[in-house]
Design a protein around this motif. Structure first.
Motif, PDB file in Angstrom:
ATOM      1  N   ILE A 103      45.353   5.394 -13.809  1.00 27.14           N
ATOM      2  CA  ILE A 103      45.761   4.006 -13.722  1.00 27.14           C
ATOM      3  C   ILE A 103      45.127   3.613 -14.645  1.00 27.14           C
ATOM      4  N   ASN A 104      43.509   3.756 -13.936  1.00 26.23           N
ATOM      5  CA  ASN A 104      42.515   3.200 -14.448  1.00 26.23           C
ATOM      6  C   ASN A 104      42.175   2.483 -15.706  1.00 26.23           C
ATOM      7  N   PHE A 105      42.508   3.856 -16.743  1.00 28.15           N
ATOM      8  CA  PHE A 105      42.612   4.220 -17.694  1.00 28.15           C
ATOM      9  C   PHE A 105      43.604   3.279 -18.683  1.00 28.15           C
ATOM     10  N   ILE A 106      45.394   3.739 -17.973  1.00 34.99           N
ATOM     11  CA  ILE A 106      46.278   3.046 -18.634  1.00 34.99           C
ATOM     12  C   ILE A 106      45.948   0.767 -18.579  1.00 34.99           C
ATOM     13  N   LYS A 107      45.109   0.671 -17.334  1.00 34.16           N
ATOM     14  CA  LYS A 107      45.156  -1.040 -17.215  1.00 34.16           C
ATOM     15  C   LYS A 107      44.124  -1.156 -18.038  1.00 34.16           C
ATOM     16  N   SER A 108      43.031  -0.676 -18.608  1.00 33.43           N
ATOM     17  CA  SER A 108      41.955  -0.619 -18.782  1.00 33.43           C
ATOM     18  C   SER A 108      42.504  -0.857 -20.488  1.00 33.43           C
ATOM     19  N   SER A 109      43.537  -0.503 -21.030  1.00 35.65           N
ATOM     20  CA  SER A 109      43.307   0.096 -22.439  1.00 35.65           C
ATOM     21  C   SER A 109      44.373  -1.272 -22.501  1.00 35.65           C
ATOM     22  N   HIS A 110      44.699  -1.780 -21.507  1.00 28.36           N
ATOM     23  CA  HIS A 110      45.996  -3.151 -22.285  1.00 28.36           C
ATOM     24  C   HIS A 110      47.107  -3.367 -22.799  1.00 28.36           C
ATOM     25  N   ASN A 168      47.007   7.520 -27.338  1.00 25.49           N
ATOM     26  CA  ASN A 168      47.174   7.315 -29.122  1.00 25.49           C
ATOM     27  C   ASN A 168      48.514   7.541 -28.815  1.00 25.49           C
ATOM     28  N   GLY A 169      49.135   9.061 -27.843  1.00 24.63           N
ATOM     29  CA  GLY A 169      50.736   8.471 -27.602  1.00 24.63           C
ATOM     30  C   GLY A 169      51.109   7.699 -26.833  1.00 24.63           C
ATOM     31  N   LEU A 170      50.879   6.270 -26.321  1.00 20.44           N
ATOM     32  CA  LEU A 170      51.096   5.504 -25.469  1.00 20.44           C
ATOM     33  C   LEU A 170      50.936   4.438 -26.854  1.00 20.44           C
ATOM     34  N   GLU A 171      50.492   3.871 -27.847  1.00 22.63           N
ATOM     35  CA  GLU A 171      50.667   3.412 -28.807  1.00 22.63           C
ATOM     36  C   GLU A 171      51.882   3.889 -29.270  1.00 22.63           C
ATOM     37  N   LYS A 172      51.717   4.978 -29.714  1.00 19.88           N
ATOM     38  CA  LYS A 172      52.993   5.547 -30.858  1.00 19.88           C
ATOM     39  C   LYS A 172      54.532   5.711 -29.680  1.00 19.88           C
ATOM     40  N   SER A 208      58.879  -6.778 -25.514  1.00 18.36           N
ATOM     41  CA  SER A 208      58.629  -8.150 -24.527  1.00 18.36           C
ATOM     42  C   SER A 208      59.488  -7.343 -23.524  1.00 18.36           C
ATOM     43  N   LEU A 209      60.170  -5.691 -23.154  1.00 15.70           N
ATOM     44  CA  LEU A 209      60.050  -5.703 -21.865  1.00 15.70           C
ATOM     45  C   LEU A 209      59.194  -4.255 -21.526  1.00 15.70           C
ATOM     46  N   ASP A 210      58.409  -3.836 -22.682  1.00 15.54           N
ATOM     47  CA  ASP A 210      57.644  -2.613 -22.524  1.00 15.54           C
ATOM     48  C   ASP A 210      56.377  -2.923 -22.399  1.00 15.54           C
ATOM     49  N   GLU A 211      56.415  -4.189 -21.146  1.00  9.70           N
ATOM     50  CA  GLU A 211      55.307  -4.050 -20.774  1.00  9.70           C
ATOM     51  C   GLU A 211      54.863  -3.680 -19.560  1.00  9.70           C
ATOM     52  N   VAL A 212      56.129  -2.526 -19.002  1.00 14.65           N
ATOM     53  CA  VAL A 212      56.301  -2.147 -17.272  1.00 14.65           C
ATOM     54  C   VAL A 212      56.223  -0.715 -18.051  1.00 14.65           C
ATOM     55  N   LEU A 213      54.836  -0.235 -17.275  1.00 19.34           N
ATOM     56  CA  LEU A 213      55.051   1.872 -17.416  1.00 19.34           C
ATOM     57  C   LEU A 213      55.091   2.174 -15.910  1.00 19.34           C
TER      58      LEU A 213
END
Lengths: 174, 190
Positions: free
Chosen positions: B171-178, B132-136, B149-154
């Motif tokens: 990291i796996n969770f972040i990658k799987s959240s797309h 939720n935090g990342l989406e917000k 477009s530039l916020d594709e990198v974390l």
């Protein structure tokens, strides 16, 4: 009848005694067979799949299936050393704590060499696959991020831009 | 065939028949057992790769200009994503996640209002709240900076003492959240 049988048995025993040969080569065929089997097992365990005899205890996760990275490193602690074992059975040792840039030099050189070999092969065959230069890391669960940082630096120094952590795929149904 | 040859052959057959010599059977059993073990190991090694997955990450490269004097041109490596002071950064500590960009994290004036803290629950990372935090954050960042477009990198920066399984799991969770196409693990200095 019984007497005849007894005499036959006795004559057979006598013949057997007379024709008995001392065989000194008895263990040789067994030893040869065992050596051949050992050589075959050694070949299978070291050459067919680098996952055989994997010493790093890696994490189980529901993650995507592995793609074809050609460089593979297993990273695990052993006493006060950090052991990095490669898919071609080369071992590098780093201090578990406070690794310096000098300690990383052999690993960096190895990674550069492998990277060059793979890119040369791809260039000569005119077939490019970005996954081939990816490094797959089987990291032991006992390690902390602190232990992993020198490896990350070695990858960056060897000009590797993609890497992946290896996991055991967790089957959700089981 | 001469008589002596026939006789020798008969004697040899008789010797074989009467002998207690069992080495050939032993060698055959040993060979078959060994071959079965080897064959089993081969089959196992062929199928074992299907059980392994991966969590992939990137190492950023510097954008450089290079000159080719023979063609008298100046070229530069192209990049679709840049890392700068406004790139999203996730700091992973033993107690919480800190989500922000590099500029806000290193600036005391902007820290309070721009850094979101997601606390762990019972010592475990709260991945539901992290999503939720990342989406917000993505929505807020694109509105504030106009650069979705530039916020594709974390950039993920775990603290040193964290165990690797937790780092890999996050990291796996972040990658799987797309939510981010590129995840970069910050190494710091030795």
């Amino acid at each position: 009848m019984a007497t005849e049988n007894l005499s036959l048995e006795s004559s057979l025993r006598d013949a057997k005694e007379r024709l008995k040969v001392d065989v000194n080569v008895f263990p040789l065929p067994g030893i040869i067979t065992a050596i051949l089997i050992m050589l075959l097992l050694n070949f299978v365990s070291t050459s067919t799949n680098h996952h055989l005899g994997l010493q790093a205890d890696i994490i189980s996760l529901s993650s995507p299936q592995q793609k074809s990275g050609l460089i593979w490193l297993a990273i695990f602690p052993k006493e006060d050393k950090l052991i990095i074992s490669t898919d071609d059975k080369i071992k590098f040792e780093l201090p578990l704590v406070s690794a310096t840039l000098e300690d990383l030099t052999p690993l960096v050189k190895y990674l550069e060499k492998r990277n060059l070999e793979i890119t040369t092969d791809m260039t000569l065959s005119q077939k490019f696959n970005a996954n081939h230069t990816k490094v797959t890391l089987a990291v032991d669960q006992a390690l902390n991020y602190y232990h992993f940082r020198p490896i990350l630096l070695a990858l960056a120094k060897a000009k590797i831009t993609r890497y992946a952590f290896e996991t055991i795929i967790l089957k959700e149904n089981s | 065939m001469t008589h002596s040859t026939v006789l020798k052959l008969k004697i040899s057959k008789m010797k074989k028949k009467l002998s207690d010599y069992r080495w050939s059977t032993f060698a055959i059993i040993l060979s078959i057992t060994g071959l079965l073990i080897t064959l089993g190991l081969c089959l196992y090694s062929v199928t074992i790769s299907r059980n392994f997955g991966e969590v992939s990450l990137d190492i950023p490269i510097a954008q450089v200009q290079f000159e080719d004097p023979t063609l008298k041109i100046t070229a530069s490596s192209s990049s679709s994503h840049l890392i700068d002071s406004l790139t999203a950064i996730l700091v992973l500590t033993e107690k919480s996640f800190l989500l922000s960009n590099l500029d806000a994290l290193t600036n005391a004036d902007r820290y309070e209002e721009n850094v979101e803290i997601i606390r762990h629950v019972d010592g475990e990372p709260d991945l539901g709240n992290l999503k939720n935090g990342l989406e917000k954050y993505k929505v807020k960042s694109s509105r504030a900076n106009g650069r979705e477009s530039l916020d594709e990198v974390l950039v993920v920066y775990p603290t040193s003492a964290l165990p690797m399984p937790i780092v890999i799991q996050v990291i796996n969770f972040i990658k799987s959240s797309h939510l981010f196409s590129h995840v970069v693990l910050a190494g710091g200095t030795l």
